[in-house]
Structure formats: C-alpha cells, structure tokens
Design an enzyme around this catalytic site. Structure first.
Site, PDB file in Angstrom:
ATOM      1  CG  ASP A 236      -4.130   6.239   0.465  1.00 49.66           C
ATOM      2  OD1 ASP A 236      -3.059   5.913   1.002  1.00 49.66           O
ATOM      3  OD2 ASP A 236      -4.232   6.452  -0.753  1.00 49.66           O
ATOM      4  CG  HIS A 237      -1.764   1.553   4.020  1.00 52.81           C
ATOM      5  ND1 HIS A 237      -1.977   1.148   2.729  1.00 52.81           N
ATOM      6  CD2 HIS A 237      -0.468   1.291   4.275  1.00 52.81           C
ATOM      7  CE1 HIS A 237      -0.847   0.671   2.235  1.00 52.81           C
ATOM      8  NE2 HIS A 237       0.086   0.734   3.150  1.00 52.81           N
TER       9      HIS A 237
ATOM     10  CG  HIS B   7      -0.868   3.928  -1.376  1.00 53.36           C
ATOM     11  ND1 HIS B   7      -1.975   3.973  -0.570  1.00 53.36           N
ATOM     12  CD2 HIS B   7      -0.667   2.603  -1.639  1.00 53.36           C
ATOM     13  CE1 HIS B   7      -2.414   2.744  -0.353  1.00 53.36           C
ATOM     14  NE2 HIS B   7      -1.645   1.896  -0.992  1.00 53.36           N
TER      15      HIS B   7
HETATM   16  C1  BG6 Z   1      -0.945  -1.768  -0.812  1.00 50.75           C
HETATM   17  C2  BG6 Z   1      -0.693  -2.419  -2.140  1.00 50.75           C
HETATM   18  O1  BG6 Z   1      -1.931  -0.782  -0.924  1.00 50.75           O
HETATM   19  O2  BG6 Z   1       0.256  -1.179  -0.334  1.00 50.75           O
HETATM   20  C3  BG6 Z   1       0.393  -3.466  -2.020  1.00 50.75           C
HETATM   21  O3  BG6 Z   1      -1.893  -3.017  -2.617  1.00 50.75           O
HETATM   22  C4  BG6 Z   1       1.634  -2.870  -1.408  1.00 50.75           C
HETATM   23  O4  BG6 Z   1       0.704  -4.027  -3.293  1.00 50.75           O
HETATM   24  C5  BG6 Z   1       1.305  -2.101  -0.124  1.00 50.75           C
HETATM   25  O5  BG6 Z   1       2.527  -3.934  -1.119  1.00 50.75           O
HETATM   26  C6  BG6 Z   1       2.514  -1.339   0.336  1.00 50.75           C
HETATM   27  O6  BG6 Z   1       2.285  -0.804   1.596  1.00 50.75           O
HETATM   28  P1  BG6 Z   1       3.496  -0.424   2.554  1.00 50.75           P
HETATM   29  O7  BG6 Z   1       2.827   0.200   3.724  1.00 50.75           O
HETATM   30  O8  BG6 Z   1       4.215  -1.687   2.884  1.00 50.75           O
HETATM   31  O9  BG6 Z   1       4.358   0.514   1.781  1.00 50.75           O
END
Ligand code: BG6
Length: 482
Positions: free
Chosen positions: A176-177, A239
C-alpha cells in the site's frame, strides 16, 4: 544500510507502474548506496522485446522521472547494467520459464528473490502456480502484490487463497504505497515520540479528525478500469483506512511488524459498521462534471467514459472508531479526482475551551501535510501584540519535512527494499485486507443499489455541497472552509 544482494523479478515490467515508480525507486536506492552492486532486476512481460529494446525504455523512463540533477551518467549506466528482460506470459505454463530460470540460476541459490506483481490481480494466482511448478520459488522468495486486492471481501479472499496455495503469509507482501510515504510513517513518530501530543491524543481533547486525499487529475486513460472501481475502492478501502489506523491505533508494544499490524487491525475491527440504511446519511458520493483545472477546460467523468455510470469519483464518509479513546469523535475521510488542488493531509481538530481566562477560545489544530509541501503545522492562540488588553489571535507553527540537498523520497523506495530486508511492517496483512473490506462492503452495496444519491461537482472544485453538510451536523468544517 546496504541490503543483501537480491534479484528483483518484475511481472508487468513494460507497464506504467514499473516505468514511473519501480525503476526510479530502485535507481534512487542505488544512488543512496543501499543497493549492492551485484543486485539484479529482471523485467518480464508478454511484449516481445530483446534486452536492448527494454533497456532503451528503462533509460527513457529514468530520464523522464528522475530530476536531471540526480541522474548521474555513470550511475545510470551501472543501474541499466543490472537489468535484463525475459519475454514471458506469467499465466501460461508453456511460456518462456526456462529462460527466466536460467537467468536466476546464475545467482547463488540462497539469494533473495522478490517477485513483484505489477499486473492485474486476477493473474496473481496463475503466476504463483507457474513459479511453483517451475521450481522458481525458493525459501528466500517473496512476492509483492500490488493493489487492488479484490473488489469485495469475496474477490479479495479468492486472490489471497490463490496466492496462499503456493506461499506462506510471511512471504506475501501486499503493498500500500501510502504506508511508504515518509509523512505517513511519521504519524507514529509524531504521536508516540512527543509526550506533548501523546498526552492529548484522545476524545477528551480531540473534537474530530479529517483525512483527505484529493487529486487534480481525472481518470485520464484509466476510465475503463476506474469505472469498475470508483473512489471508495481505489483510495479509501486501502490507503485512507490505513492512514486512519495509524492515527487511531493504540500504541504498539514494539515496532515489530506484527505488533504494528495487530494495532492497526484492532482499529479496523473497531470501525463502527455503517448499515446499508444509514449509508445515505453517513456518506456522500459524487461524479465530476465539466469544469476547469488550472485554467484549462476539462470534460466531465461521463463524457470521458462515453456512457452512463453509477461509479463515484468523489467519496466522503463519516465514521467512528468504537474504542474508549475515540468515544464520539467523528472521523471524516474523503477522496476526489479532479479536485481544485492536489492535497493529502490529516487534520486533527482539538476541542475549543469553553471557559478559560479568555472566555471561549478556538481549539488548536494540527495538520499533517502528507503531500505535497510535506510538513506539520500547529495553530496556537497567542496574545495580539498590538493591543494593550488581552485579545487573542492565532499563529501557525510550521515545520516543513524535507531532505537537505536531496529529492523527497518516493513512497516506493523504502517499500521495495523492505521486501528485500524481509520487513513487512509497511505491508498489509491478509486479515487487515479482510477487515477493511468488511467495513467498505455495506457502503458499496448500498451505492450499487442506489440507496444514496449520486451528487455532482464541477471539475476543479472542492466537491459537492452535500459533503459540507456531513460535517456541519457535528459542528465541523472541511479544512479549506476553516
Ligand atoms: C493509486 C490510485 O493507488 O493512488 C490512483 O489507484 C491514485 O487512482 C493514486 O491516483 C494516488 O497516489 P498519490 O501517491 O499520488 O497520492
């Protein structure tokens, strides 16, 4: 700081995620001296390419995604020299597995292998089955699973069961980044390393919590995928619930991965279920209509999609954590595509003091800026210095979080190497995925049955008015309205 030598095998190596995130993150870790010189990256995908053609793509990606001042020519060549490519259909037993096995056999058998699945989740089980059948999985292997892990509890279970047939849980890393973001990791430090905050981190002092992840981008070329997902599945089930867990959890006994994950799981299980007949009151969903972002006219979601849709591009949910610490404290979670600005943040609104020397004074506010402009800000009430009598004004303490002389680390950087280190602290355990789906499903079901209205908001705005009402019921306001 350097990790052990590894072979990183990426499935989906020609895709956007690999080019935009995975290769740049590994390059940055090499630049920081954390990747040993004999580490290797083996890209695989169905596209027929020879090594040179793949390297050319990788080079383009790095030139595009790494700022020029950090792209050192010698280091770039060294990094590209670590990469090879195998044309492979991971789901087909008859594909080029011999070539992948031969590539891997040139490393010592005990070497760490990380298999990164940057493919559609429906393929994970088949890829694992082949890795197993071809005897490519070793005790030192781990697989990294990208989200989405399913679209429901049932489909998530099917994916987890499928992968679990071939690997034990401790070798499965669900990424989960958001957990890889430095400012999200920082929540634990802020809470538990500062007695000042730790002492007041509860319902007694906190009035409400809001967690936002808003983006200016729309669904771009992903409309057909996105339409099967929507904002709640895409951002909240994973997230933002993870962020909520870090804000709400009890102090884990140690920073050992399972202690932290147990503490997060306890929060997920304490989330008050939103019954289907309450969904219309507790949530707001919406789609963007045409509007303007950064002075450019942009079309609405349905126009981009080219058909009607019951999928939300905005979601806001009011939820409650049923533990003594959070008694009667609303948690507001929202996410939006085509918002006015890109912002991910956590806002902790402390209670106002009704009776003090100064009468009623506004509650303090702590804002954790997850991105961009990473940092922490705290509002304090002080005496206005111009007036002789006591009159208060609010000042803001602002602590940017930055890396001197370097780019701010991308969320994938630590995560990719944690998989090598065998440290799952920032990865999601299977029971967390399940608990998050259990909570999300009643909302999704009610929305699917159109039990809550689909609102609209102009692209480039902060969202529908209905979302303001959700907060107003408890005397709260979204951060931009404060
Ligand atoms: C991803 C989603 O997990 O996270 C995308 O699938 C989204 O739709 C992205 O744009 C957002 O990541 P960050 O790090 O730019 O907030």
């Amino acid at each position: 700081q350097q990790v052990e030598p590894f072979d990183y095998i990426i499935f989906g190596a020609t895709g956007d995620l690999t080019m935009r995130k995975l290769l740049p993150a590994l390059y940055n870790k090499l630049r920081l001296g954390q990747v040993p010189a004999d580490a290797r990256i083996i890209g695989t995908a169905r596209t027929t390419l020879d090594r040179d053609a793949y390297i050319a793509r990788a080079r383009d990606a790095l030139q595009h995604f790494i700022p020029a001042k950090f792209l050192f020519p010698n280091l770039l060549e060294q990094f590209l020299g670590m990469i090879s490519y195998v044309t492979l259909d991971g789901t087909s037993a008859d594909s080029n597995w011999g070539e992948l096995a031969a590539e891997l056999s040139s490393s010592p058998a005990s070497r760490i292998r990380v298999f990164y699945f940057a493919t559609a989740p429906q393929l994970y089980e088949a890829i694992c089955a082949n890795l197993h059948a071809k005897e490519i999985l070793t005790p030192e292997s781990r697989v990294v699973l990208e989200k989405p892990i399913g679209t429901s509890l049932e489909t998530a279970d099917a994916i987890n069961e499928g992968v679990g047939k071939f690997l034990p849980e401790k070798q499965i890393y669900r990424i989960d980044h958001y957990l890889g973001k430095e400012t999200v990791q920082n929540v634990l430090a802020l809470r538990f390393a500062n007695p000042l905050l730790n002492a007041i981190w509860s319902a007694e002092h906190i009035k409400s919590v809001q967690i936002t992840a808003a983006e200016v981008v729309g669904v771009e070329g992903r409309a057909s995928y996105y339409d099967t997902s929507g904002a709640l599945r895409d951002m909240i089930q994973n997230h933002l619930l993870q962020v909520l867990c870090l804000v709400a959890m009890e102090q884990p006994e140690t920073l050992e991965a399972d202690c932290v994950r147990n503490a997060k799981l306890a929060v997920l299980k304490a989330l008050r279920p939103i019954k289907e007949d309450q969904v219309a009151n507790e949530t707001v969903r919406a789609q963007y209509t045409k509007g303007a972002v950064d002075d450019h006219a942009v079309p609405g979601y349905l126009e981009e999609l080219g058909q009607d849709s019951n999928t939300e591009t905005y979601a806001a949910v009011r939820t409650w954590v049923d533990t003594p610490r959070w008694k009667d404290v609303p948690f507001y979670i929202r996410t939006a595509k085509r918002s006015k600005r890109k912002v991910s943040e956590i806002v902790i609104q402390f209670r106002e003091t009704a009776q003090s020397l100064f009468g009623a004074v506004p509650g303090n506010r702590l804002v954790i800026r997850v991105q961009p402009n990473e940092g922490v800000e705290l509002n304090l009430n002080v005496k206005n210095p111009i007036l002789d009598e006591y009159q208060l004004e609010t000042v803001k303490l602002d602590a940017p979080i930055k890396v001197e002389g370097g780019p701010f680390p991308d969320s994938y950087e630590r995560l990719l190497l944690d998989a090598v280190r065998g440290n799952p602290i920032l990865f999601i355990r299977r029971d967390e995925v399940d608990a998050a789906w259990v909570w999300a499903e009643s909302i999704l079901n009610a929305w699917a049955d159109k039990k809550a209205p689909m609102h609209s908001y102009a692209a480039g705005s902060y969202g529908p008015d209905a979302a303001k009402a959700l907060l107003a019921e408890h005397g709260d306001r979204w951060h931009e309205d404060m």
